[in-house]
Design an enzyme around this catalytic site. Structure first.
Site, PDB file in Angstrom:
ATOM      1  N   LYS A 282      -9.179  -8.426  -5.214  1.00 54.10           N
ATOM      2  CA  LYS A 282      -7.751  -8.529  -5.490  1.00 54.10           C
ATOM      3  C   LYS A 282      -7.474  -9.598  -6.545  1.00 54.10           C
ATOM      4  CE  LYS A 282      -6.309  -7.339  -0.761  1.00 54.10           C
ATOM      5  NZ  LYS A 282      -5.424  -6.192  -1.035  1.00 54.10           N
ATOM      6  N   ARG A 356      -8.185   1.748   6.154  1.00 51.53           N
ATOM      7  CA  ARG A 356      -8.295   3.131   6.631  1.00 51.53           C
ATOM      8  C   ARG A 356      -9.716   3.460   7.082  1.00 51.53           C
ATOM      9  NH1 ARG A 356      -6.158   5.103   0.950  1.00 51.53           N
ATOM     10  NH2 ARG A 356      -5.240   3.036   1.184  1.00 51.53           N
TER      11      ARG A 356
END
Length: 502
Positions: A282, A356
């Protein structure tokens, strides 16, 4: 902090301060059961002189009011009559608490429960006021603890006029305090720094629940060795780059009067105690906030505390899916293909779409419980923040009845959610030439494609997904965890258990 329900004559009750609501452009009128006519006339003099106009959040502190035993009366503006809603009430409580704290007031009586709040009866009025008070106290206590200042307020009473409402009010207070215990626990856990709250720490907090509520809660901790044995390869892959190995906590709550025929409700919380993005790292800006990537797990933790305090007659299984996503020599990579616990294969296109991957294996794992309802809660996508901002959580479900039940709980608590679609058109975005699925969509609508990914692993039961990426914490001046959606989930469980407010 102690809370009480009282049915007394206000002028005869001893306290440091009575808090009374005043509407805009209205004469102050109270029946004999509240305050007598001479006291009302005394207060009306200030209104007529313009010292109190009744605008939302406006305050006027009165000392030594004639014929009143309490030391002070705080008049607080409630705005236009019949337009007082939860949003304004929150502002009113916040302003009132600031004034009370400023003058080191120890015990107060709230008479706001007699004020008509839009669409709320006495039960919801007290629930709402307690929630607003606790939001203020949580923030204020934290600041005072940091500054080593004394906190004076220790007792709050709610005044009700009708004796017939006493049982309803008492029930409301009990529910409010239980739910707010869960909200506070979720906030405290989520606000911890990631060097303290790692996957093992998260697991240990779950274990403590079985010690505190040993007659109701049993906890099993699953480590990386057992995950490997179970074939939870996607979950394990996410944690490979970190020295802090994954731990999954299975918390089983068995409520009073539950039978074999009772519904089994599973709550799954994404517990990424820190998410660097892994190899797909990130940007450094605001990366510190990625300690909040475990707010889904914190919400499940808080909801189970609320359920235990409420003694709900349900069987609830909470999963805290603890993990840490870091770059490293053993980290999973873009291009990897992983076989999930379900047997489906997933091509990794982005290691920052890791939540996920953890959740897909947990969604497969919980099939063993033959659940009636499964709800996963996750700070899943930045795309949901783009779509809904910071006020609404995203709702996805494969069942309209479950979606409606969650929307009902949302309306009751004002913990806002908005349903977004799941359909075949979006599933096509997850196509891979080398595996059954890719872990990110190739187009837009990232919150939807992420949910479509999860839907591939939840076809054997009734399922809903809450994307709380925009609502789990606040940035800026009021930086910190919100505790959402603990209140929504707790209300959903209250509704499912048919725990009537009466």
């Amino acid at each position: 902090m102690k809370f009480f329900i009282k049915n007394v004559l206000l002028e005869e009750e001893k306290s440091d301060c009575i808090v009374i609501g005043v509407f805009e452009f209205c004469e102050f009128k109270y029946s004999n059961n509240y305050l007598n006519k001479s006291i009302c006339s005394y207060i009306n003099n200030f209104i007529k002189k313009g010292d109190m106009q009744g605008k939302v959040g406006e305050t006027l502190l009165l000392y030594d009011v004639p014929n009143v035993v309490s030391k002070r009366i705080l008049l607080v503006g409630c705005g236009k009559k019949n337009r007082l809603n939860r949003y304004y009430l929150d502002k009113i409580i916040n302003k009132s608490m600031k004034i009370l704290n400023k003058f080191s007031i120890k015990n107060i009586i709230f008479s706001l429960t007699e004020i008509n709040i839009e669409n709320y009866d006495i039960y919801w009025s007290i629930r709402t006021i307690v929630n607003s008070i606790n939001k203020y106290l949580y923030k204020n206590f934290k600041i005072n603890a940091f500054l080593k200042k004394e906190v004076y307020l220790n007792s709050i009473s709610f005044h009700i006029i009708e004796k017939k409402d006493f049982h309803i009010a008492n029930n409301s207070l009990k529910h409010a305090l239980a739910i707010n215990s869960g909200i506070t626990a979720a906030k405290n856990l989520a606000d911890l720094p990631p060097n303290i709250c790692n996957p093992l720490y998260l697991s240990l907090q779950a274990q403590k629940l079985s010690e505190k509520y040993k007659d109701k809660i049993h906890v099993t901790s699953i480590d990386i060795k057992e995950m490997n044995n179970l074939g939870m390869n996607a979950y394990v892959a996410v944690g490979k780059g970190s020295k802090n190995k994954p731990y999954m906590s299975v918390i089983k709550y068995s409520g009073i009067n539950n039978t074999e025929q009772e519904k089994i409700i599973v709550l799954i919380g994404k517990g990424l105690t820190f998410d660097s993005g892994g190899i797909s790292i990130k940007p450094s800006n605001n990366m510190n906030e990625m300690k909040y990537d475990m707010c889904g797990a914190a919400a499940v933790y808080g909801t189970l505390i609320a359920a235990a305090k409420l003694n709900l007659p349900l069987t609830i299984i909470g999963i805290l899916a603890g993990c840490e996503n870091m770059p490293g020599g053993n980290a999973f990579r873009p291009g990897d293909i992983i076989t999930t616990m379900s047997g489906k294969t997933v091509e990794i296109l982005n290691t920052d779409a890791e939540g996920r991957l953890v959740l897909c294996d947990v969604l497969t794992y919980v099939q063993r419980f033959s659940p009636n309802i499964v709800i996963d809660i996750a700070t899943l996508t930045g795309a949901c923040v783009v779509a809904l901002g910071n006020h609404f959580s995203g709702l996805f479900s494969n069942d309209d009845q479950l979606a409606y039940a969650l929307e009902k709980s949302s309306r009751q608590t004002n913990d806002k959610i908005w349903r977004l679609p799941l359909s075949l058109e979006y599933e096509k975005e997850l196509h891979s030439n080398f595996a059954d699925l890719s872990n990110v969509g190739r187009g837009k609508a990232g919150a939807i494609t992420a949910s479509c990914f999860l839907a591939q692993f939840s076809k054997k039961y009734t399922w809903a997904h809450l994307d709380i990426a925009g609502t789990a914490w606040k940035s800026g001046k009021n930086h910190g965890a919100t505790g959402r959606p603990v209140e929504l989930l707790s209300q959903f469980l209250l509704n499912e258990s048919n725990f009537l407010k009466f």
